[in-house]
Design an enzyme around this catalytic site. Structure first.
Site, PDB file in Angstrom:
ATOM      1  N   GLU A  20       0.847  -1.199   0.000  1.00 40.36           N
ATOM      2  CA  GLU A  20       0.000   0.000   0.000  1.00 40.36           C
ATOM      3  C   GLU A  20       0.883   1.249   0.000  1.00 40.36           C
ATOM      4  OE1 GLU A  20      -2.484   1.541  -0.603  1.00 40.36           O
ATOM      5  OE2 GLU A  20      -3.861   1.960   1.031  1.00 40.36           O
ATOM      6  N   ASP A  21       0.362   2.355  -0.532  1.00 39.92           N
ATOM      7  CA  ASP A  21       1.166   3.583  -0.515  1.00 39.92           C
ATOM      8  C   ASP A  21       1.183   4.206   0.881  1.00 39.92           C
ATOM      9  OD1 ASP A  21      -1.527   4.386  -0.610  1.00 39.92           O
ATOM     10  OD2 ASP A  21      -1.284   5.767  -2.281  1.00 39.92           O
ATOM     11  N   ASP A  64      -3.335   6.019   6.382  1.00 43.05           N
ATOM     12  CA  ASP A  64      -3.652   7.333   6.947  1.00 43.05           C
ATOM     13  C   ASP A  64      -4.590   7.101   8.135  1.00 43.05           C
ATOM     14  OD1 ASP A  64      -4.049  10.100   7.175  1.00 43.05           O
ATOM     15  OD2 ASP A  64      -5.363  10.252   5.455  1.00 43.05           O
ATOM     16  N   ARG A 116       2.322  12.059  -9.658  1.00 39.62           N
ATOM     17  CA  ARG A 116       2.716  10.662  -9.402  1.00 39.62           C
ATOM     18  C   ARG A 116       4.136  10.370  -9.889  1.00 39.62           C
ATOM     19  NH1 ARG A 116      -1.831   7.715  -7.745  1.00 39.62           N
ATOM     20  NH2 ARG A 116      -3.807   8.319  -8.674  1.00 39.62           N
TER      21      ARG A 116
HETATM   22  P1  IMP Z   1      -7.054   5.849   4.871  1.00 36.91           P
HETATM   23  O1  IMP Z   1      -8.211   4.947   4.604  1.00 36.91           O
HETATM   24  O2  IMP Z   1      -7.470   7.118   5.554  1.00 36.91           O
HETATM   25  O3  IMP Z   1      -5.938   5.137   5.623  1.00 36.91           O
HETATM   26  O4  IMP Z   1      -6.527   6.356   3.484  1.00 36.91           O
HETATM   27  C1  IMP Z   1      -5.611   5.667   2.726  1.00 36.91           C
HETATM   28  C2  IMP Z   1      -5.567   6.153   1.308  1.00 36.91           C
HETATM   29  O5  IMP Z   1      -5.740   7.572   1.241  1.00 36.91           O
HETATM   30  C3  IMP Z   1      -4.204   5.894   0.683  1.00 36.91           C
HETATM   31  O6  IMP Z   1      -4.176   4.650   0.043  1.00 36.91           O
HETATM   32  C4  IMP Z   1      -4.053   7.010  -0.293  1.00 36.91           C
HETATM   33  O7  IMP Z   1      -4.617   6.657  -1.524  1.00 36.91           O
HETATM   34  C5  IMP Z   1      -4.863   8.139   0.297  1.00 36.91           C
HETATM   35  N1  IMP Z   1      -3.982   9.104   0.986  1.00 36.91           N
HETATM   36  C6  IMP Z   1      -3.919   9.329   2.310  1.00 36.91           C
HETATM   37  N2  IMP Z   1      -3.011  10.274   2.593  1.00 36.91           N
HETATM   38  C7  IMP Z   1      -2.499  10.645   1.407  1.00 36.91           C
HETATM   39  C8  IMP Z   1      -1.465  11.574   1.041  1.00 36.91           C
HETATM   40  O8  IMP Z   1      -0.833  12.248   1.866  1.00 36.91           O
HETATM   41  N3  IMP Z   1      -1.190  11.653  -0.282  1.00 36.91           N
HETATM   42  C9  IMP Z   1      -1.832  10.927  -1.237  1.00 36.91           C
HETATM   43  N4  IMP Z   1      -2.785  10.053  -0.937  1.00 36.91           N
HETATM   44  C10 IMP Z   1      -3.117   9.903   0.380  1.00 36.91           C
END
Ligand code: IMP
Length: 185
Positions: free
Chosen positions: A98-99, A102, A164
């Site tokens: 995963e990238d 958050d 990207r």
């Molecule tokens: P979560 O469900 O809040 O953990 O969000 C995860 C997803 O939000 C990641 O897979 C990213 O696609 C996107 N995301 C969260 N923070 C960032 C950021 O700082 N830059 C780009 N994408 C983000």
């Protein structure tokens, strides 16, 4: 003119060194196992490409796509699966690549989605752990970099589909009142 600046947070060189170290750790943990890397599109595509080449293990690769953000920098909380796996994971060792983790909502959802298909194991490898932003607990077994918060782009990560292709990872810093929603990031 953009109401924000991009500030370098993690250089190309730092990323490559960290990936090399992560690959060593993963290789030691999965040697002799039937490892499937599951890349989460789109943000993890560059990370996965570098990781798989550093691993030097006979792994398989598949992709899943989860849409949860749209063009915003704040999580919507809504999750849709827009591309599922093409292979079966029953009895296999799965490593989700995963990238960013958050709030953790996306990975919590994906873990539940994968676990009901009876894999041997499922773990998460994230390029970035935004640990201060977590609202649900999810185990992140391999972490590239830990940053408290802030919105980052580059190395596969986008802001409204831009940036990207940048080689390093940059923080989006809002300078104006228009960009004051930066406080939510
Ligand atoms: P979560 O469900 O809040 O953990 O969000 C995860 C997803 O939000 C990641 O897979 C990213 O696609 C996107 N995301 C969260 N923070 C960032 C950021 O700082 N830059 C780009 N994408 C983000």
């Amino acid at each position: 003119m953009n109401p924000y600046r991009l500030v370098l947070k993690i250089s190309q060189d730092e990323i490559q060194k960290r990936i090399h170290a992560l690959a060593t750790q993963i290789r030691n943990d999965y040697r002799g196992k039937d490892l499937l890397l599951v890349g989460v599109l789109k943000g993890a595509f560059i990370f996965l490409a570098d990781l798989v080449r550093s691993l030097d293990l006979p792994v398989e690769v598949d992709f899943i796509r989860i849409a949860s953000y749209g063009a915003s920098t704040a999580s919507s909380g809504g999750i849709t699966l827009s591309k599922d796996l093409e292979c079966t994971i029953d009895g296999r060792d799965v490593l989700v690549v995963e990238d960013i983790v958050d709030t953790g909502v996306t990975m919590q959802w994906l873990m539940a989605h994968l676990e009901c298909r009876h894999p041997q194991s499922v773990k998460i490898c994230a390029l970035i752990d935004k640990y201060e932003r977590r609202t649900v607990q999810v185990p992140v077994h391999y972490i590239g970099f830990r940053i408290p918060s802030g919105f980052v782009v580059g190395y596969g990560l986008d802001f409204a589909e831009k940036y990207r292709g940048l080689q390093g990872i940059y923080e989006v810093v809002f300078d104006t009142v228009e960009g004051s929603h930066a406080g939510q990031l």
